[in-house]
Motif scaffolding. Sequence first.
Motif, PDB file in Angstrom:
ATOM      1  N   ASP A  65      43.950  36.930  23.130  1.00  0.00           N
ATOM      2  CA  ASP A  65      45.108  37.614  23.855  1.00  0.00           C
ATOM      3  C   ASP A  65      46.245  37.182  23.489  1.00  0.00           C
ATOM      4  O   ASP A  65      46.709  35.613  23.578  1.00  0.00           O
ATOM      5  CB  ASP A  65      44.937  36.725  25.451  1.00  0.00           C
ATOM      6  CG  ASP A  65      46.014  37.947  26.376  1.00  0.00           C
ATOM      7  OD1 ASP A  65      45.616  38.890  27.450  1.00  0.00           O
ATOM      8  OD2 ASP A  65      46.742  37.381  26.033  1.00  0.00           O
TER       9      ASP A  65
ATOM     10  N   GLU B 217      45.129  42.405  24.738  1.00  0.00           N
ATOM     11  CA  GLU B 217      43.621  41.459  24.550  1.00  0.00           C
ATOM     12  C   GLU B 217      42.521  41.800  23.232  1.00  0.00           C
ATOM     13  O   GLU B 217      42.093  43.316  23.230  1.00  0.00           O
ATOM     14  CB  GLU B 217      42.808  41.619  25.701  1.00  0.00           C
ATOM     15  CG  GLU B 217      41.804  40.994  25.842  1.00  0.00           C
ATOM     16  CD  GLU B 217      41.082  40.201  27.473  1.00  0.00           C
ATOM     17  OE1 GLU B 217      40.030  39.395  27.630  1.00  0.00           O
ATOM     18  OE2 GLU B 217      41.710  41.292  28.330  1.00  0.00           O
TER      19      GLU B 217
ATOM     20  N   ASP C 101      36.642  34.912  28.019  1.00  0.00           N
ATOM     21  CA  ASP C 101      37.360  35.257  29.139  1.00  0.00           C
ATOM     22  C   ASP C 101      38.174  34.187  29.862  1.00  0.00           C
ATOM     23  O   ASP C 101      38.991  33.754  29.790  1.00  0.00           O
ATOM     24  CB  ASP C 101      37.544  36.473  29.385  1.00  0.00           C
ATOM     25  CG  ASP C 101      37.784  37.203  29.632  1.00  0.00           C
ATOM     26  OD1 ASP C 101      38.718  37.938  28.940  1.00  0.00           O
ATOM     27  OD2 ASP C 101      38.305  37.542  31.093  1.00  0.00           O
TER      28      ASP C 101
ATOM     29  N   TYR D  81      41.736  32.330  29.201  1.00  0.00           N
ATOM     30  CA  TYR D  81      42.889  32.104  30.244  1.00  0.00           C
ATOM     31  C   TYR D  81      43.389  30.820  30.346  1.00  0.00           C
ATOM     32  O   TYR D  81      43.781  30.496  31.333  1.00  0.00           O
ATOM     33  CB  TYR D  81      42.329  33.081  31.673  1.00  0.00           C
ATOM     34  CG  TYR D  81      42.982  34.345  31.866  1.00  0.00           C
ATOM     35  CD1 TYR D  81      44.469  34.923  31.773  1.00  0.00           C
ATOM     36  CD2 TYR D  81      41.484  34.905  31.779  1.00  0.00           C
ATOM     37  CE1 TYR D  81      44.264  36.238  31.444  1.00  0.00           C
ATOM     38  CE2 TYR D  81      41.715  36.843  31.547  1.00  0.00           C
ATOM     39  CZ  TYR D  81      43.357  37.324  31.159  1.00  0.00           C
ATOM     40  OH  TYR D  81      43.684  38.159  31.398  1.00  0.00           O
TER      41      TYR D  81
ATOM     42  N   LYS E 191      45.526  30.015  27.951  1.00  0.00           N
ATOM     43  CA  LYS E 191      46.634  30.385  27.956  1.00  0.00           C
ATOM     44  C   LYS E 191      47.853  29.693  29.536  1.00  0.00           C
ATOM     45  O   LYS E 191      48.565  29.219  29.130  1.00  0.00           O
ATOM     46  CB  LYS E 191      46.352  32.009  28.241  1.00  0.00           C
ATOM     47  CG  LYS E 191      48.185  32.352  28.453  1.00  0.00           C
ATOM     48  CD  LYS E 191      47.684  33.959  29.639  1.00  0.00           C
ATOM     49  CE  LYS E 191      47.289  35.405  28.298  1.00  0.00           C
ATOM     50  NZ  LYS E 191      48.196  34.973  26.925  1.00  0.00           N
TER      51      LYS E 191
END
Length: 844
Positions: free
Chosen positions: A539, A583, A644, A648, A651
């Motif tokens: 991402d 993404e 995923d 995150y 991130k």
Amino acid sequence: MIFSLFYLFSANLSLTLGLYTFFKNKKNRTQKIFLLLTIVIFLWAFTYALMNISNTVELATFLHRIGSIFYSFFYAIFLHLIIILSKHENLLNKKRVLSRFCLYLPAFISFILYFIISPVKTYEHFKTPLGWGYINDKTVNMFIFHYFNVYYITYSLFALFLLVRWLKNASYIREKKQATLLILSILSVFILGTATDIIWPIFGSYPLPPIATILLSIPILAIWRAINKFNLLQSSLDISNFYLFRSTKTGIIILNDEMKITEISSGALNLLEESEEKIKEKGIWEFFPYLKENKSMDFSNIRSYAIKSNHEKIPLLLNFMSIKDEFSEKIGYLLLFDDISEITNLQDELEKLNESLGEKINLRTIQLQNEMEKQILQRKKYQTLFDNSQDAVAECNEKGIIVNINESFERLFEYKRDEAIGKHIDDVVNEQENKNEGIEITNKVLENNVITLEGIRITKNKKQIYTLIRGVPIIIDGKAIGGFAIYTDLTKNKEYEDKLKIMAQKDALTDLYNLNQFEEFIENSNFEEKLPIGLIVSDINGLKFINDSFGHDVGDKLLKSYAQILLHCVRKDDLVFRIGGDEFLILITNGNNKLVEEVIKRIENNIVKFNEESKDKTIIINSSSGYSLVFSKEEIRGQLKKADDMMYRNKLLNKSSNKNTILKVLLSALAEKDYITMGHTNRVLEICRKIAEKMNLEKSKKDNLFLLSEVHDIGKIAIPDSILQKPGKLSESEWEIMKSHSEKGYRIAINSEELSNIAELVLKHHERWDGKGYPLGLKGEEIPIECRILSIADSFDAMTSQRPYNIIKNVDQALDEIINCSGKQYDPYIVEIFNQLIIENEIS
């Protein structure tokens, strides 16, 4: 004011179309529902037009609440109409009361929630140059907050689903065109309306007036055209000579494709001895029983009878044929009949009296002449159809030799008549290697078979054409004496179909595979051969920040660059997908943890290399990644979520660092602009500090003021240098662009963790004491104290420093200018403080 005009235009257009359609056929249920829908839009748009020109927030809020009544019921009525238009009325016919109750129940719930329980509030409305804008209150109950969005999206998507089903199942080209038109118009409004009226009020920082009400004019126009076009195709059939049609003694009745009578000749009225209204009311089968037994089948010269209203039978000679439109689709029927009572009576008399052989011969001669004339007329009709057909047609004899071609054939295959006639059809339209296949098809046609298929044929100049091929035998007395080869050019359709396939697989911006192609890959038969598969979810960090600061063109450039980096870092057999706005998904076939980690490392190294070599230092790539391994087809969804989640987590761990990096780059770019220097920032900061200390400003406001003095013009990073550095006076359009830097700076600040506290100050730092500033037109103490102090400090330094657009003033001249504008542009109290600091030589 301009939005009010748009609302009024939408209201009047919708109501006009609804009334026009309704008065064309007051009894039609579709027209009634369409009228109801347009009335709701009219009231909705008219209410918003009044709201947009309201002088007070209370009146605007009241009108907005009234509007909630109409938008609550609009989508239920809209779905009701789509159900009827898309031929899904069976959804409403079973348990009619219950089904309609379920259809309109969400609308009543929405009405209760948003008009009675939790109507819009005054503090959710903001006056903007465009009118009254609205931003959702995110503190309300989550059910109330999201109910309308779920209701609106569900009903809109279900309507689109019904239209897609209609498009897929439609038998007629005109239906497919109408379905396509409705899908495109509704989909475009759904996307734009969701973005402007749902997503923006939730996530947007700057209030906008509701826009979806204006956009609804698009599907209303599409629905109006669908209703009227469809009815037009059914309503009546054109008669080339209407006077002849009305005056002929021959009975002629024209029917639509549902066997409903549309036109009746005077000859038919005389023969049936009934009024036109009665005949249309009773229907064709009431008078012609033979048609009821042979529905929709063409026939000619059939002896039958008609039943008059007094039950008397009239012997007739019937001819019944289909009428087709320009798409070669059936749109109606033509019934011709003649009263043969006299002929029948004469024949009965001849049979009874056994008249002389001479009389019989004469009668037979007359019959033969009539039949010959009919055959000649029929041949002329066929020849007219042959010559004027839009399809390429070649007539061949029993050996497949061309004996005639039409003009469409000449145009499509680039042959002249004398070049094609006399040659075998498969020598003309087939390549040598495909000739045997073509001959096999030709032979089947000549064996009394009708053939339909698609294939490639070639022109005289060897150009390939993708065509619909139809072979129809010419049968006389049960024997095929030749055939027609009919070709429809499908080349453009095929090219468009291929283009759609590519569009369905690839992302238009990055040319990577899209989410649809990922789903197809999962279902691929050889999926198991590629296991284990490494999943990397990546991402781009800060893409929204880049879009807000530099525009979507720069954001798109960043996405393309990152896509190229990903492609550069994987093997030939690996696959890269763009599965969202920022993404990406990488599939490492036959992978393992080590291989996946190496790919991630290569991506990180290439990002560093890109950032170092990029000539535009204001644009950097920063991303977060997560990965997992898939060992069976069944676990791919779970492993994708695992990757995923990891992405995150990474991130979130790097969130502060990412935003700091982007902000530093932005401030660095701002410092490189010619219109602002570090010296200017330091001078403004020093003036602000002295004024704040003189006023004994509280510490929190001091901190905000000092930070504001450094970044108040951060929005100018998005203003072209040609405007910022223009030595002369700005034009009106240039000045509008220049003024937008306050709003652009606000959007940048609100998305920055470090600057979010002063975002409102950035937005309001160009407001004036007299209310003539921008962008909100605040007045007096409505303007934050920090902005009022900065206004004097920034103006003083601008007047006493070198700028492209002014002549340098000395301290006294600048002070006089500020004093002259006291009470107009500047706060009089702060002007007095500033004057004292000048007198005390604190500022020079």
